[in-house]
Design a protein around this motif. Structure first.
Motif, PDB file in Angstrom:
ATOM      1  N   ALA A  81       0.822  -1.219   0.000  1.00 19.41           N
ATOM      2  CA  ALA A  81       0.000   0.000   0.000  1.00 19.41           C
ATOM      3  C   ALA A  81       0.849   1.259   0.000  1.00 19.41           C
ATOM      4  O   ALA A  81       0.389   2.317   0.451  1.00 19.41           O
ATOM      5  CB  ALA A  81      -0.937  -0.007   1.199  1.00 19.41           C
ATOM      6  N   VAL A  82       2.092   1.182  -0.525  1.00 20.86           N
ATOM      7  CA  VAL A  82       2.972   2.344  -0.512  1.00 20.86           C
ATOM      8  C   VAL A  82       2.259   3.551  -1.133  1.00 20.86           C
ATOM      9  O   VAL A  82       1.603   3.453  -2.155  1.00 20.86           O
ATOM     10  CB  VAL A  82       4.282   2.047  -1.257  1.00 20.86           C
ATOM     11  N   GLY A  83       2.382   4.696  -0.470  1.00 19.40           N
ATOM     12  CA  GLY A  83       1.771   5.920  -0.971  1.00 19.40           C
ATOM     13  C   GLY A  83       0.363   6.170  -0.485  1.00 19.40           C
ATOM     14  O   GLY A  83      -0.176   7.261  -0.671  1.00 19.40           O
ATOM     15  N   SER A  84      -0.246   5.167   0.157  1.00 19.11           N
ATOM     16  CA  SER A  84      -1.609   5.337   0.645  1.00 19.11           C
ATOM     17  C   SER A  84      -1.637   6.341   1.793  1.00 19.11           C
ATOM     18  O   SER A  84      -0.840   6.263   2.720  1.00 19.11           O
ATOM     19  CB  SER A  84      -2.167   3.994   1.122  1.00 19.11           C
ATOM     20  N   LYS A  85      -2.582   7.273   1.750  1.00 19.31           N
ATOM     21  CA  LYS A  85      -2.698   8.272   2.807  1.00 19.31           C
ATOM     22  C   LYS A  85      -3.203   7.662   4.115  1.00 19.31           C
ATOM     23  O   LYS A  85      -3.077   8.279   5.171  1.00 19.31           O
ATOM     24  CB  LYS A  85      -3.622   9.397   2.354  1.00 19.31           C
ATOM     25  N   SER A  86      -3.758   6.466   4.030  1.00 16.36           N
ATOM     26  CA  SER A  86      -4.290   5.825   5.237  1.00 16.36           C
ATOM     27  C   SER A  86      -3.229   5.028   5.993  1.00 16.36           C
ATOM     28  O   SER A  86      -3.495   4.499   7.066  1.00 16.36           O
ATOM     29  CB  SER A  86      -5.449   4.896   4.878  1.00 16.36           C
ATOM     30  N   GLN A  87      -2.022   4.938   5.434  1.00 19.05           N
ATOM     31  CA  GLN A  87      -0.963   4.152   6.069  1.00 19.05           C
ATOM     32  C   GLN A  87       0.167   5.069   6.533  1.00 19.05           C
ATOM     33  O   GLN A  87       0.695   5.853   5.753  1.00 19.05           O
ATOM     34  CB  GLN A  87      -0.416   3.104   5.087  1.00 19.05           C
TER      35      GLN A  87
ATOM     36  N   ASP B  35       3.500   0.967   8.881  1.00 18.53           N
ATOM     37  CA  ASP B  35       2.646   0.381   9.920  1.00 18.53           C
ATOM     38  C   ASP B  35       1.581  -0.483   9.230  1.00 18.53           C
ATOM     39  O   ASP B  35       0.421  -0.111   9.120  1.00 18.53           O
ATOM     40  CB  ASP B  35       1.988   1.492  10.740  1.00 18.53           C
ATOM     41  N   ASN B  36       2.016  -1.650   8.773  1.00 20.26           N
ATOM     42  CA  ASN B  36       1.101  -2.543   8.052  1.00 20.26           C
ATOM     43  C   ASN B  36       1.097  -3.963   8.609  1.00 20.26           C
ATOM     44  O   ASN B  36       0.594  -4.888   7.967  1.00 20.26           O
ATOM     45  CB  ASN B  36       1.440  -2.569   6.556  1.00 20.26           C
ATOM     46  N   GLY B  37       1.664  -4.137   9.797  1.00 17.26           N
ATOM     47  CA  GLY B  37       1.729  -5.457  10.404  1.00 17.26           C
ATOM     48  C   GLY B  37       3.085  -6.111  10.315  1.00 17.26           C
ATOM     49  O   GLY B  37       3.293  -7.193  10.876  1.00 17.26           O
ATOM     50  N   ILE B  38       4.025  -5.468   9.633  1.00 13.61           N
ATOM     51  CA  ILE B  38       5.343  -6.076   9.447  1.00 13.61           C
ATOM     52  C   ILE B  38       6.083  -6.252  10.769  1.00 13.61           C
ATOM     53  O   ILE B  38       6.965  -7.099  10.901  1.00 13.61           O
ATOM     54  CB  ILE B  38       6.176  -5.242   8.446  1.00 13.61           C
TER      55      ILE B  38
ATOM     56  N   SER C 119       5.522   8.913  -4.557  1.00 16.19           N
ATOM     57  CA  SER C 119       4.405   8.158  -3.980  1.00 16.19           C
ATOM     58  C   SER C 119       4.621   6.656  -4.062  1.00 16.19           C
ATOM     59  O   SER C 119       3.848   5.890  -3.482  1.00 16.19           O
ATOM     60  CB  SER C 119       3.099   8.526  -4.687  1.00 16.19           C
ATOM     61  N   THR C 120       5.681   6.224  -4.763  1.00 13.75           N
ATOM     62  CA  THR C 120       5.909   4.790  -4.936  1.00 13.75           C
ATOM     63  C   THR C 120       7.240   4.295  -4.372  1.00 13.75           C
ATOM     64  O   THR C 120       7.543   3.109  -4.488  1.00 13.75           O
ATOM     65  CB  THR C 120       5.857   4.416  -6.430  1.00 13.75           C
ATOM     66  N   PHE C 121       8.022   5.178  -3.762  1.00 10.34           N
ATOM     67  CA  PHE C 121       9.342   4.743  -3.286  1.00 10.34           C
ATOM     68  C   PHE C 121       9.644   5.399  -1.934  1.00 10.34           C
ATOM     69  O   PHE C 121      10.625   6.122  -1.775  1.00 10.34           O
ATOM     70  CB  PHE C 121      10.429   5.101  -4.307  1.00 10.34           C
ATOM     71  N   HIS C 122       8.801   5.120  -0.949  1.00 12.87           N
ATOM     72  CA  HIS C 122       9.000   5.690   0.374  1.00 12.87           C
ATOM     73  C   HIS C 122      10.247   5.152   1.062  1.00 12.87           C
ATOM     74  O   HIS C 122      10.789   5.807   1.957  1.00 12.87           O
ATOM     75  CB  HIS C 122       7.773   5.427   1.247  1.00 12.87           C
ATOM     76  N   THR C 123      10.718   3.982   0.645  1.00 17.80           N
ATOM     77  CA  THR C 123      11.941   3.453   1.250  1.00 17.80           C
ATOM     78  C   THR C 123      13.123   4.342   0.920  1.00 17.80           C
ATOM     79  O   THR C 123      13.975   4.605   1.779  1.00 17.80           O
ATOM     80  CB  THR C 123      12.201   2.017   0.761  1.00 17.80           C
ATOM     81  N   ARG C 124      13.184   4.828  -0.282  1.00 20.93           N
ATOM     82  CA  ARG C 124      14.258   5.753  -0.679  1.00 20.93           C
ATOM     83  C   ARG C 124      14.090   7.127  -0.035  1.00 20.93           C
ATOM     84  O   ARG C 124      15.066   7.731   0.437  1.00 20.93           O
ATOM     85  CB  ARG C 124      14.261   5.902  -2.202  1.00 20.93           C
ATOM     86  N   ASP C 125      12.846   7.614  -0.008  1.00 24.88           N
ATOM     87  CA  ASP C 125      12.608   9.021   0.310  1.00 24.88           C
ATOM     88  C   ASP C 125      12.251   9.300   1.766  1.00 24.88           C
ATOM     89  O   ASP C 125      12.408  10.429   2.234  1.00 24.88           O
ATOM     90  CB  ASP C 125      11.482   9.558  -0.588  1.00 24.88           C
ATOM     91  N   ILE C 126      11.759   8.278   2.487  1.00 24.08           N
ATOM     92  CA  ILE C 126      11.370   8.480   3.885  1.00 24.08           C
ATOM     93  C   ILE C 126      12.079   7.492   4.806  1.00 24.08           C
ATOM     94  O   ILE C 126      12.848   7.887   5.695  1.00 24.08           O
ATOM     95  CB  ILE C 126       9.835   8.360   4.061  1.00 24.08           C
ATOM     96  N   TYR C 127      11.846   6.184   4.611  1.00 24.10           N
ATOM     97  CA  TYR C 127      12.349   5.196   5.560  1.00 24.10           C
ATOM     98  C   TYR C 127      13.873   5.137   5.602  1.00 24.10           C
ATOM     99  O   TYR C 127      14.475   5.087   6.684  1.00 24.10           O
ATOM    100  CB  TYR C 127      11.784   3.812   5.239  1.00 24.10           C
ATOM    101  N   GLY C 128      14.515   5.119   4.437  1.00 23.87           N
ATOM    102  CA  GLY C 128      15.980   5.082   4.408  1.00 23.87           C
ATOM    103  C   GLY C 128      16.613   6.295   5.057  1.00 23.87           C
ATOM    104  O   GLY C 128      17.503   6.158   5.908  1.00 23.87           O
TER     105      GLY C 128
END
Length: 263
Positions: free
Chosen positions: A75-81, A97-100, A128-137
């Motif tokens: 659900a990457v990019g979803s405003k609800s996640q 926050d998806n249960g991982i 909106s499709t690569f939050h690992t690069r832009d946020i999580y990393g």
């Protein structure tokens, strides 16, 4: 607990498209002192439950206060996640926050969680499709560099984190009942039945089909035959000597398994 400069990565990205290398490059640009360790990038695509099991099992073998980046994100990019950074008192974890993080549950030992809402610690242009690069990393790199976890955003009550349904095991009449929770690269069937519930003389059944009696190693069986034993993870495992238990037993993640004592 101050985080170390060790950063592990667990994803379903694979290694053919350059995504993993890009995330590492971004993180190193923020924190050149990072020690980057790949746990795996071969989680089956979108399989959150498999990732939850892998990171729970693997994080126990790293030094205290290691930072773990964990992303399987259909659900990457979803405003609800929301994205989160959390600690269970012995390590740090960053991801969706998806249960991982359903198995990272030692909240009684200093556990706390924060939403990733402070874009000061993100890349300037967020895809909106690569939050690992832009946020999580980037968050992981800053966290490992010493930025306090509360700096990334507001506190989140841990009981509100999303949990996925995970199979349970039970000890029953001298035996045990459980499920296959993971299948590794070699086709071995890893279950949720811990070593403490496994005893010599028990017989292992997959559904109603007898598989094998408890033994100690793959090679205790003849080539092509299944063996049931305690694997390196500390849980009951089904393997086939010089073969694949997944294929030989026709098994899948979620299939039920039980141990019965000899009559």
């Amino acid at each position: 607990m101050a985080p170390t400069n060790i950063l592990t990565l667990t994803t379903d990205f694979g290694m053919s498209d350059g995504y993993v290398g890009i995330v590492k490059g971004v993180a190193l640009g923020i924190n050149p002192e990072l020690k980057l360790i790949d746990i795996t990038h071969e989680i089956p695509s979108w399989n959150i439950a498999a990732a939850a099991w892998v990171i729970w099992n693997a994080h126990r073998f790293f030094p205290e206060a290691t930072v773990h980046l964990c992303v399987v994100d259909p659900a990457v990019g979803s405003k609800s996640q929301r994205g989160i950074a959390l600690t269970n008192g012995s390590a740090f974890f960053v991801g969706p926050d998806n249960g991982i993080f359903s198995l990272i549950a030692d909240w009684g030992n200093g556990g706390r969680c924060h939403e990733l809402a402070n874009d000061q610690y993100w890349r300037p242009d967020v895809s909106s499709t690569f939050h690992t690069r832009d946020i999580y990393g980037p968050v992981c790199a800053h966290l490992a560099k010493g930025v306090p976890i509360e700096s990334f955003g507001p506190a989140v009550r841990v009981e509100t984190l999303k949990r996925i349904a995970l199979p349970r095991f039970a000890e029953v009449g001298g035996g045990a009942e459980g499920s296959i929770v993971y299948i590794d690269k070699f086709g071995n069937l890893i279950t949720n039945i811990p070593a403490s519930a496994v005893h010599p003389g028990q017989r292992c059944f997959l559904g109603k089909v007898y598989i094998a009696s408890i033994t100690s190693t793959y090679s205790s069986a003849e080539p092509g035959k299944p063996a049931a034993f305690i694997g390196s993870h500390g849980y009951l495992e089904i393997g086939v000597y010089q073969g694949r238990a997944e294929k030989s037993c026709g098994a899948s993640v979620g299939d039920s398994l039980r141990l019965e004592p000899l009559e």
